[in-house]
Scaffold this motif. Structure first.
Motif, mmCIF file in Angstrom:
data_model
loop_
_atom_site.group_PDB
_atom_site.id
_atom_site.type_symbol
_atom_site.label_atom_id
_atom_site.label_comp_id
_atom_site.label_asym_id
_atom_site.label_seq_id
_atom_site.Cartn_x
_atom_site.Cartn_y
_atom_site.Cartn_z
ATOM 1 N N VAL A 78 -7.999 10.001 -5.766
ATOM 2 C CA VAL A 78 -7.811 11.001 -6.030
ATOM 3 C C VAL A 78 -6.788 11.630 -6.722
ATOM 4 C CG1 VAL A 78 -6.891 12.826 -3.482
ATOM 5 C CG2 VAL A 78 -8.355 10.869 -2.847
ATOM 6 N N ARG A 79 -6.860 12.560 -7.555
ATOM 7 C CA ARG A 79 -5.878 12.848 -8.545
ATOM 8 C C ARG A 79 -5.885 13.847 -8.292
ATOM 9 N NH1 ARG A 79 -7.321 8.143 -11.226
ATOM 10 N NH2 ARG A 79 -9.065 8.057 -12.016
ATOM 11 N N LEU A 80 -4.351 14.293 -8.170
ATOM 12 C CA LEU A 80 -3.415 15.150 -8.544
ATOM 13 C C LEU A 80 -2.463 16.141 -9.165
ATOM 14 C CD1 LEU A 80 -1.681 14.403 -4.795
ATOM 15 C CD2 LEU A 80 -3.552 15.601 -5.339
ATOM 16 N N ALA A 81 -2.542 17.033 -9.162
ATOM 17 C CA ALA A 81 -1.629 17.606 -10.763
ATOM 18 C C ALA A 81 -0.905 19.260 -9.365
ATOM 19 C CB ALA A 81 -2.298 18.249 -11.551
ATOM 20 N N GLY A 82 0.409 18.697 -9.705
ATOM 21 C CA GLY A 82 1.314 20.344 -9.947
ATOM 22 C C GLY A 82 2.070 19.445 -9.139
ATOM 23 N N ASP A 83 2.848 20.868 -8.366
ATOM 24 C CA ASP A 83 3.214 20.154 -6.655
ATOM 25 C C ASP A 83 2.989 19.582 -5.584
ATOM 26 O OD1 ASP A 83 5.462 20.891 -9.695
ATOM 27 O OD2 ASP A 83 5.987 22.991 -8.620
ATOM 28 N N LEU A 84 3.514 18.717 -4.500
ATOM 29 C CA LEU A 84 2.995 18.601 -3.165
ATOM 30 C C LEU A 84 3.830 19.216 -2.620
ATOM 31 C CD1 LEU A 84 1.014 17.405 -1.455
ATOM 32 C CD2 LEU A 84 1.618 15.229 -2.336
ATOM 33 N N ILE A 85 3.694 20.488 -1.979
ATOM 34 C CA ILE A 85 4.887 20.404 -0.893
ATOM 35 C C ILE A 85 4.541 21.791 -0.142
ATOM 36 C CG2 ILE A 85 6.699 20.939 -3.359
ATOM 37 C CD1 ILE A 85 5.774 24.383 -3.472
ATOM 38 N N GLY A 86 3.703 21.259 0.820
ATOM 39 C CA GLY A 86 3.067 21.820 1.267
ATOM 40 C C GLY A 86 1.653 22.499 1.925
ATOM 41 N N SER A 87 1.520 23.588 2.826
ATOM 42 C CA SER A 87 0.081 24.531 2.710
ATOM 43 C C SER A 87 0.318 25.507 1.367
ATOM 44 C CB SER A 87 -0.321 25.272 3.908
ATOM 45 O OG SER A 87 -0.192 24.220 5.019
ATOM 46 N N PRO A 88 -0.760 25.563 1.802
ATOM 47 C CA PRO A 88 -2.241 25.207 2.042
ATOM 48 C C PRO A 88 -2.489 24.019 0.911
ATOM 49 C CG PRO A 88 -2.474 27.159 0.149
ATOM 50 C CD PRO A 88 -0.939 27.010 0.163
ATOM 51 N N ASP A 89 -2.583 23.305 0.114
ATOM 52 C CA ASP A 89 -2.858 22.540 -0.721
ATOM 53 C C ASP A 89 -2.698 21.281 0.129
ATOM 54 O OD1 ASP A 89 -2.665 24.173 -3.143
ATOM 55 O OD2 ASP A 89 -0.390 23.476 -3.751
ATOM 56 N N SER A 90 -1.888 20.928 1.018
ATOM 57 C CA SER A 90 -1.698 19.925 1.552
ATOM 58 C C SER A 90 -2.651 19.406 2.905
ATOM 59 C CB SER A 90 -0.372 20.177 2.376
ATOM 60 O OG SER A 90 0.910 19.629 1.861
ATOM 61 N N GLN A 91 -3.148 20.904 3.214
ATOM 62 C CA GLN A 91 -4.701 21.164 4.084
ATOM 63 C C GLN A 91 -5.524 20.560 3.216
ATOM 64 O OE1 GLN A 91 -4.302 21.206 7.258
ATOM 65 N NE2 GLN A 91 -2.126 21.224 6.611
ATOM 66 N N GLN A 92 -5.642 21.129 2.138
ATOM 67 C CA GLN A 92 -6.901 20.582 1.334
ATOM 68 C C GLN A 92 -6.971 19.570 0.209
ATOM 69 O OE1 GLN A 92 -7.232 22.326 -2.880
ATOM 70 N NE2 GLN A 92 -8.532 21.453 -3.603
ATOM 71 N N LEU A 93 -5.456 18.790 0.747
ATOM 72 C CA LEU A 93 -5.761 17.005 0.282
ATOM 73 C C LEU A 93 -6.600 16.250 1.314
ATOM 74 C CD1 LEU A 93 -5.058 14.541 -1.282
ATOM 75 C CD2 LEU A 93 -2.726 15.546 -1.149
ATOM 76 N N LEU A 94 -6.146 17.196 2.804
ATOM 77 C CA LEU A 94 -6.698 16.341 4.374
ATOM 78 C C LEU A 94 -7.690 16.510 4.177
ATOM 79 C CD1 LEU A 94 -3.015 17.414 6.648
ATOM 80 C CD2 LEU A 94 -4.025 14.510 5.672
ATOM 81 N N HIS A 95 -8.210 17.954 3.832
ATOM 82 C CA HIS A 95 -9.498 18.017 3.713
ATOM 83 C C HIS A 95 -10.717 17.059 3.065
ATOM 84 C CE1 HIS A 95 -13.320 19.597 4.619
ATOM 85 N NE2 HIS A 95 -13.354 20.135 3.760
#
Length: 115
Positions: free
Chosen positions: A14-31
């Protein structure tokens, strides 16, 4: 935050770019992780080299993913977190539970040694 995921040799990268600070990004990552986790994928490497900032919610997401893999008999490795993220892991004492690798090759070697 941008999320890319691919399975190679039984490892979910899993490659992430940007800020990991909460929804909806967190939900997308968990999905993304939930759809890949299973009998064929028990190992995960999360590349944090392009993550600029992470907060307590983001750290909670990483702990949640680690727990999901370990509950299934798998493992997770963090790849190349920034100095900021490393400091947060030390402050929270999570550096004791997360394995950190410098690159994809080192992560794969560590994960394959577990199997």
């Amino acid at each position: 935050m941008k999320t890319e995921a691919a399975v190679q040799n039984g490892i979910l990268y899993v490659r992430l770019a940007g800020d990991l600070i909460g929804s909806p990004d967190s939900q997308q990552l968990l999905h993304t992780v939930n759809t890949q986790l299973g009998e064929d994928v028990m190992l995960c490497a999360i590349d944090l080299s392009s993550v600029r900032f992470i907060n307590s919610t983001g750290i909670g997401v990483l702990v949640s993913i680690l727990t999901k893999f370990r509950n299934q008999g798998g493992e997770l490795v963090l790849i190349n977190p920034s100095d900021h993220i490393r400091k947060l892991l030390v402050i929270t004492k999570l550096n004791a539970i997360f394995t950190i690798a410098a690159n994809d090759t080192e992560a794969a070697e560590h994960l394959k040694a577990i199997r």
